[in-house]
Design a protein around this motif. Structure first.
Motif, short mmCIF file in Angstrom:
data_model
loop_
_atom_site.label_atom_id
_atom_site.label_comp_id
_atom_site.label_asym_id
_atom_site.label_seq_id
_atom_site.Cartn_x
_atom_site.Cartn_y
_atom_site.Cartn_z
N LYS A 615 47.98 -45.32 64.71
CA LYS A 615 47.99 -45.76 66.11
C LYS A 615 48.65 -47.12 66.19
CE LYS A 615 44.24 -47.30 68.12
NZ LYS A 615 42.91 -47.37 68.78
N ASP A 616 49.66 -47.25 67.05
CA ASP A 616 50.29 -48.54 67.34
C ASP A 616 50.69 -49.29 66.08
OD1 ASP A 616 49.84 -48.00 70.03
OD2 ASP A 616 47.91 -49.05 70.04
N GLY A 617 51.26 -48.59 65.12
CA GLY A 617 51.74 -49.21 63.90
C GLY A 617 50.70 -49.43 62.82
N THR A 618 49.45 -49.10 63.09
CA THR A 618 48.39 -49.23 62.09
C THR A 618 48.07 -47.86 61.51
OG1 THR A 618 47.43 -51.12 63.27
CG2 THR A 618 46.01 -49.99 61.69
N THR A 619 47.84 -47.84 60.20
CA THR A 619 47.48 -46.60 59.52
C THR A 619 46.13 -46.75 58.84
OG1 THR A 619 49.81 -46.07 59.08
CG2 THR A 619 48.18 -44.96 57.71
N TRP A 620 45.31 -45.72 59.00
CA TRP A 620 44.03 -45.66 58.31
C TRP A 620 44.08 -44.51 57.30
CZ3 TRP A 620 44.65 -46.58 63.46
CH2 TRP A 620 44.11 -47.77 63.96
N VAL A 651 38.88 -47.41 44.43
CA VAL A 651 37.97 -46.57 43.66
C VAL A 651 37.07 -45.82 44.64
CG1 VAL A 651 36.11 -46.51 41.95
CG2 VAL A 651 38.01 -48.13 41.69
N ILE A 652 37.07 -44.50 44.52
CA ILE A 652 36.22 -43.67 45.38
C ILE A 652 35.16 -43.03 44.50
CG2 ILE A 652 36.11 -41.87 47.12
CD1 ILE A 652 39.52 -43.04 46.13
N PRO A 653 33.91 -43.46 44.59
CA PRO A 653 32.86 -42.86 43.75
C PRO A 653 32.69 -41.38 44.05
CG PRO A 653 32.11 -44.92 44.75
CD PRO A 653 33.39 -44.56 45.43
N GLY A 654 32.09 -40.68 43.13
CA GLY A 654 31.85 -39.26 43.31
C GLY A 654 31.08 -38.95 44.58
N CYS A 655 31.53 -37.95 45.33
CA CYS A 655 30.88 -37.46 46.55
C CYS A 655 30.89 -38.47 47.69
CB CYS A 655 29.44 -37.02 46.26
SG CYS A 655 29.30 -35.75 44.98
N GLU A 656 31.75 -39.47 47.62
CA GLU A 656 31.78 -40.51 48.64
C GLU A 656 33.09 -40.46 49.42
OE1 GLU A 656 29.39 -42.36 49.58
OE2 GLU A 656 27.96 -42.00 47.99
N VAL A 657 33.11 -41.25 50.52
CA VAL A 657 34.28 -41.37 51.37
C VAL A 657 34.61 -42.84 51.54
CG1 VAL A 657 35.28 -40.85 53.64
CG2 VAL A 657 33.59 -39.29 52.64
N ARG A 658 35.89 -43.15 51.49
CA ARG A 658 36.37 -44.49 51.76
C ARG A 658 37.49 -44.41 52.79
NH1 ARG A 658 32.18 -45.31 49.92
NH2 ARG A 658 31.61 -46.48 48.05
N VAL A 659 37.57 -45.44 53.66
CA VAL A 659 38.58 -45.48 54.71
C VAL A 659 39.24 -46.85 54.67
CG1 VAL A 659 39.07 -45.21 57.17
CG2 VAL A 659 37.19 -43.92 56.12
N VAL A 660 40.55 -46.87 54.45
CA VAL A 660 41.28 -48.13 54.30
C VAL A 660 42.22 -48.32 55.47
CG1 VAL A 660 42.92 -49.42 52.88
CG2 VAL A 660 41.17 -48.01 51.78
N ARG A 661 42.07 -49.48 56.14
CA ARG A 661 43.10 -49.90 57.10
C ARG A 661 44.25 -50.45 56.28
NH1 ARG A 661 41.46 -54.60 59.05
NH2 ARG A 661 39.90 -53.73 60.46
N GLU A 662 45.33 -49.70 56.25
CA GLU A 662 46.39 -49.97 55.29
C GLU A 662 47.26 -51.15 55.74
OE1 GLU A 662 49.06 -46.98 52.54
OE2 GLU A 662 48.88 -46.57 54.67
N ARG A 663 47.74 -51.90 54.75
CA ARG A 663 48.74 -52.94 55.03
C ARG A 663 49.96 -52.68 54.15
NH1 ARG A 663 45.30 -56.20 51.67
NH2 ARG A 663 46.42 -56.98 49.82
N GLY A 664 51.10 -53.14 54.59
CA GLY A 664 52.35 -52.91 53.86
C GLY A 664 52.38 -53.64 52.54
#
Length: 665
Positions: A615-620, A651-664
């Motif tokens: 959205k608006d140049g931001t990536t998750w 690092v994503i532990p087993g059975c977990e979820v991670r969400v990163v607001r990405e930067r260039g």
């Protein structure tokens, strides 16, 4: 059409049925909702009998108190019309509203969905209830979304009563105009079943072997009848609240249903879906992905949609109902969010102690809030709060489309077929799984969707196609894309008439092959190709007219005959797969096809689901680890679940979820 999203962040909550509980429980409910971060509840789905206690006698006190209580505590309401479950007094006074099965036995009172979409009596009562509800609550500030009925068609999708038959005849008269055109379209010369009067048109009742064109038209009619009812209730609500969005909950998965959902989608303001994983499905996460990818594909602009219902743990409708493993609740919810949902709601808030679904667990389970479910729900609410910025973003553009069609599924599944043990959804899900395993994003689309942005289009068992389908797919290859057509595709036209001249009929010129005969395999039997690939369920006697042979059958009765082909078409290519490949063999072919269009996986690898929203140049970047072991992903940005900064490797532990607001870089 209203486009405002009902809540400020991501929707979180579920169906709330306070009429099952005493008022002292309501205060505890709202306190627990607030602690968990709930911001939206669906209210009143099954409350008709509690609101209209007798014919024309309405009792609003309880609902007034509940809506006011929710509003004072900052919890918004998705207010449902309660028409999915007509009260027993109405069924007793008007038993003619009850659906009739194909064997002409009438449904008995006492269950939900006890209504026929073509009953004028039911329509009159349902619209009166809807109008009374809308008049009373349209202006209430807590009501941010309206919800028509519930899972329309889920338990009463096909009714065969005399009212429905009369409506079907009128539907046919509008569709065909004349009996001559109807007789031609249905091929009634076969068995001498000419129709000489509209009042002679049958419904596909009983256990008889019916005309497949009749059955397909009856399925279309049933979907249209249910849609007409939805629109009638929606229009009553719209008179009182023109700006509040109105929806209903679809039930979209890898299997076609009574309702033709993609063709319904334009009539709702927000596309909403209910999805329940199947106990002991070996790949429930992929089932979630398929459903979400299909819902996204029917949403205008591939925009956000709402997960209206899913389960916190065990549900109640299967022979064995497995509880969800630890962390599965959170992972399932975020699996839908990753693929485009702007909310994750459950059925239901508090697990019932009585009634048919008493063993379907709730957000507040039988064990109470101090439980695995309670702790994970509170954690999920906190995570969704931290992900609020994602709302309004869309899933990154997929380069792969997979065509899936309810009409094709109806035609595939009903009537006499060369192999009657096949399910239409199996082959689409098999191809989706091979792409999902490789972390390649797929949009699951209806055949009439715009294919202009896709480099690869998969056409699995698309049994029924309209005349323009082949030309639209040929356009993909002309601009350099790749099309893959599988067995049992393009076999019949929109009237369910077999396309003559050899199969895959509608796509014969595109793929450059001609199949003469089908050679289905019985359950448990396997075959082999000269490439080493294995197949099951289906094979074909095929000749190549203008294509390269990729693999041939290695065993009798088709030894040496082409099995998988590729034709250069335009600046692209068209594959034909004449057999149902086993998973490992299908995976190998998918790898070859992806190389053909230079599509790379998204970086996760098998077991790590990676999806991007923008959205608006931001990536998750959503990274869902479905395995027990730790996984790693190269990415930079801020991880929103834990708040950590990621400089290179997540690092994503087993059975977990991670969400990163990405930067260039």
């Amino acid at each position: 059409m209203p486009t405002n999203w009902p809540v400020a962040g991501l929707g979180f909550g579920g169906d709330y049925n306070p009429e099952q509980w005493s008022p002292e429980v309501w205060d505890e409910d709202v306190r627990l909702m607030t602690e968990a971060g709930v911001n939206l509840v669906t209210l009143g789905v099954f409350s008709w009998g509690a609101l209209e206690v007798a014919d024309g006698v309405f009792e609003w006190t309880r609902q007034d108190r509940i809506i006011d209580l929710l509003h004072r505590n900052g919890i918004s309401v998705d207010l449902a019309t309660p028409t999915a479950s007509p009260p027993l007094w109405l069924q007793a006074a008007h038993p003619e509203i009850l659906p009739v099965n194909a064997d002409m036995t009438q449904r008995h009172p006492g269950a939900r969905d006890g209504w026929c979409a073509n009953s004028a009596t039911f329509r009159r009562y349902a619209l009166r209830m809807t109008k009374a509800l809308a008049e009373r609550y349209a202006a209430h500030p807590a009501v941010v979304l309206w919800h028509v009925s519930n899972e329309i068609g889920g338990g009463n999708g096909r009714c065969y009563c005399d009212q429905s038959l009369a409506a079907f005849r009128e539907w046919l008269r509008e569709r065909y105009g004349s009996l001559d055109d109807l007789n031609r379209a249905w091929g009634t010369a076969f068995w001498g079943l000419y129709i000489t009067g509209w009042d002679h048109v049958p419904a596909p009742r009983g256990n008889e072997t019916h005309n497949p064109a009749l059955m397909l038209d009856y399925d279309r009619f049933c979907s249209d009848s249910l849609l007409e009812h939805f629109r009638a209730e929606r229009d009553v609500i719209r008179e009182f609240t023109p700006t509040t969005p109105i929806t209903t909950n679809f039930m979209v998965g890898p299997h076609q249903d009574v309702v033709d959902y993609p063709r319904w989608a334009e009539y709702v303001d927000i596309v909403a879906n209910d999805h329940y994983t199947i106990p002991f499905d070996p790949l429930p996460a992929q089932d979630i992905a398929f459903s979400a990818d299909r819902v996204r594909g029917m949403t205008p602009g591939r925009g956000p949609w709402l997960l209206m219902e899913h389960s916190v743990s065990a549900h109640a409708w299967h022979p064995v109902n497995r509880a969800k493993a630890p962390r599965e609740l959170i992972r399932d919810s975020l699996g839908h969010i990753a693929r485009g949902a702007d909310g994750a709601l459950f059925f239901q808030w508090r697990a019932s102690l009585r009634g048919a679904e008493q063993f379907l667990q709730g957000i507040v389970p039988h064990a109470g809030p101090d439980s695995k479910i309670g702790r994970e729900v509170r954690e999920l609410g906190a995570v969704l709060g931290r992900l609020a910025e994602v709302r309004g973003s869309t899933v990154a553009q997929a380069r792969v489309a997979l065509l899936f069609d309810d009409e094709a599924g109806w035609a595939f599944s009903r009537g006499l077929k060369p192999h009657r043990g096949l399910d239409y959804g199996d082959e689409p899900r098999a191809w989706h799984r091979a792409l999902w395993d490789r972390n390649v994003l797929v949009d699951v689309l209806p055949p009439e969707a715009d294919l202009g942005t896709y480099d690869l289009v998969i056409v699995p068992t698309l049994f029924l196609v309209h005349d323009d389908s082949a030309s639209r797919l040929a356009a993909v290859t002309r601009r350099g894309g790749v099309v893959v057509v599988t067995w049992m595709s393009g076999i019949v036209d929109h009237e369910n008439a077999v396309r003559a001249g050899g199969h895959p009929a509608a796509f014969r010129e595109l793929v450059g092959v001609r199949s003469e005969e089908f050679f289905p395999l019985p359950p448990g039997e396997r075959g082999r190709l000269d490439s080493g690939a294995a197949f099951h369920s289906w094979s074909e006697l095929m000749d190549v007219t203008d294509a390269e042979v990729i693999a041939r059958y290695a065993e009798a009765p088709l030894t040496g005959r082409p099995a998988v082909t590729r034709r250069a078409a335009g600046s692209g290519a068209a594959y034909y797969v004449s057999c149902a490949l086993a998973p490992e063999s299908l995976d190998a072919l998918v790898g070859k096809v992806l190389d053909d269009v230079d599509i790379e996986p998204s970086g996760g690898g098998a077991g790590l689901d990676v999806v991007r929203r923008e959205k608006d140049g931001t990536t998750w970047v959503f990274a869902l680890n479905h395995g027990a072991g730790e996984r790693r992903l190269t990415v930079k940005g801020v991880e929103l679940v834990t708040g950590e900064t990621v400089d290179h490797e997540l690092v994503i532990p087993g059975c977990e979820v991670r969400v990163v607001r990405e930067r260039g870089a």
